[in-house]
Design an enzyme around this catalytic site. Structure first.
Site, PDB file in Angstrom:
ATOM      1  N   ASN A 132      42.034  20.158 -35.697  1.00 15.97           N
ATOM      2  CA  ASN A 132      42.240  19.574 -34.371  1.00 15.97           C
ATOM      3  C   ASN A 132      40.867  19.157 -33.856  1.00 15.97           C
ATOM      4  OD1 ASN A 132      42.966  18.862 -31.792  1.00 15.97           O
ATOM      5  ND2 ASN A 132      43.402  20.938 -31.103  1.00 15.97           N
ATOM      6  N   LYS A 178      40.115  17.461 -31.313  1.00 14.22           N
ATOM      7  CA  LYS A 178      40.049  17.421 -29.850  1.00 14.22           C
ATOM      8  C   LYS A 178      39.356  16.126 -29.409  1.00 14.22           C
ATOM      9  CE  LYS A 178      40.362  22.427 -29.673  1.00 14.22           C
ATOM     10  NZ  LYS A 178      40.039  23.654 -28.923  1.00 14.22           N
ATOM     11  N   HIS A 204      49.507  22.515 -26.939  1.00 15.71           N
ATOM     12  CA  HIS A 204      48.218  23.195 -27.039  1.00 15.71           C
ATOM     13  C   HIS A 204      47.833  23.755 -25.677  1.00 15.71           C
ATOM     14  CE1 HIS A 204      43.923  23.866 -27.692  1.00 15.71           C
ATOM     15  NE2 HIS A 204      44.198  23.857 -28.988  1.00 15.71           N
ATOM     16  N   GLU A 264      45.187  23.849 -24.049  1.00 16.82           N
ATOM     17  CA  GLU A 264      44.388  22.971 -23.188  1.00 16.82           C
ATOM     18  C   GLU A 264      45.268  21.945 -22.487  1.00 16.82           C
ATOM     19  OE1 GLU A 264      40.647  23.656 -26.191  1.00 16.82           O
ATOM     20  OE2 GLU A 264      41.689  21.726 -26.232  1.00 16.82           O
ATOM     21  N   GLU A 315      48.051  30.532 -31.004  1.00 18.35           N
ATOM     22  CA  GLU A 315      46.642  30.451 -30.628  1.00 18.35           C
ATOM     23  C   GLU A 315      46.390  31.355 -29.428  1.00 18.35           C
ATOM     24  OE1 GLU A 315      45.857  26.429 -29.289  1.00 18.35           O
ATOM     25  OE2 GLU A 315      47.413  26.695 -27.783  1.00 18.35           O
ATOM     26  N   GLY A 335      37.443  28.508 -28.983  1.00 10.21           N
ATOM     27  CA  GLY A 335      36.145  27.987 -28.588  1.00 10.21           C
ATOM     28  C   GLY A 335      35.242  29.006 -27.937  1.00 10.21           C
ATOM     29  N   SER A 351      39.185  30.152 -33.323  1.00 10.16           N
ATOM     30  CA  SER A 351      37.883  30.445 -33.939  1.00 10.16           C
ATOM     31  C   SER A 351      38.009  30.873 -35.394  1.00 10.16           C
ATOM     32  CB  SER A 351      37.135  31.514 -33.121  1.00 10.16           C
ATOM     33  OG  SER A 351      36.884  31.055 -31.813  1.00 10.16           O
TER      34      SER A 351
END
Length: 252
Positions: free
Chosen positions: A9, A11, A97, A99, A169, A175, A215
């Site tokens: 991904n 991003k 996701h 985010e 996730e 991150g 991660s």
């Protein structure tokens, strides 16, 4: 036999030229050295999709959008529909996701529309779920993830659900440099698989690939991927480095 999948991904990273060069570098390594039993997916920005599809061996590498619109077409300025994604040659879409949920207020209702449109267009959703830090600290992560699934993909007919890939996730490990322990990751993926078995039957649960995202890198992927319920990874930052990404692909 469940598919082993490593999906990158990217991003909001790389301009078009950088993205094409990265895709070519990954493709060269995968074709020369990659584990042939692993499905490799590159999740690129919308602007890159067509060129990346043209730049990779489509028998070895699938290409994914990172999102799609919740409507099929119309007066929705700036949106990219599932049909548009399909027309680029991409075959996957990352949906739900954390985010997107947090920064763009994507609700279960919106995600249900996106999943339906993705499936209608013959694309494979990589459907994300996972809990924030406060939920993990309260030890209510199982209830949280169950609710995410109950409100969305668990409402699909079984034949449609079987077309999904699920990605867990833990938001607190995206991150941040933190990673869920191997046991934490395995426990949650086993829990998700048990929910699928309860809802759709054991045979379906054994067919669905469930990925870990958070991660994951070449150094910890072998331990994570050795677990019985972890079928691969949804990889963020490490997917932006071709050699590192290959290390994850070859971590089984």
């Amino acid at each position: 036999m469940r598919k082993k999948i490593v999906a990158g991904n990217w991003k909001c990273n790389t301009n078009l030229q950088e993205g094409v060069e990265l895709a070519k570098a990954v493709n060269e390594l995968v074709v020369a050295k990659g584990d042939k039993d692993v499905v490799v997916v590159l999740g690129t920005p919308f602007t890159h999709l067509t060129k990346v599809v043209e730049s990779v061996d489509n028998n070895r590498i699938g290409v994914s959008a990172q999102n799609c619109g919740a409507e099929a077409k119309g007066a929705f300025t700036g949106e990219v529909s599932a049909e548009m994604v399909k027309s680029t040659g991409a075959t996957y879409v990352i949906l739900g996701h954390s985010e997107r949920r947090e920064y763009y207020n994507e609700t279960s209702e919106i995600l249900n529309k996106k999943v339906a449109l993705t499936l209608e267009n013959g694309l494979t959703p990589i459907y994300c779920c996972g809990e924030p830090l406060e939920i993990r600290e309260a030890e209510t992560q199982n209830d949280f993830v169950k609710k995410q699934l109950d409100e969305t993909v668990f409402q699909l007919p079984v034949d449609e659900f079987k077309k999904l890939v699920i990605a867990y996730e833990p938001i607190w490990a995206i991150g941040t440099g933190k990673t869920a322990s191997t046991q934490q990751a395995q426990d949650m993926l086993a829990f998700i698989r048990s929910l699928i078995a309860d809802k759709f039957g054991k045979d379906v649960a054994e067919e669905i690939s469930i990925l870990y995202g958070g991660s994951c890198k070449a150094s910890n992927a072998p331990e994570l991927f050795s677990q019985p319920d972890i079928d691969g990874g949804l990889i963020g930052g490490a997917s932006l480095k071709a050699e590192e990404f290959l290390g994850i692909i070859n971590a089984y």
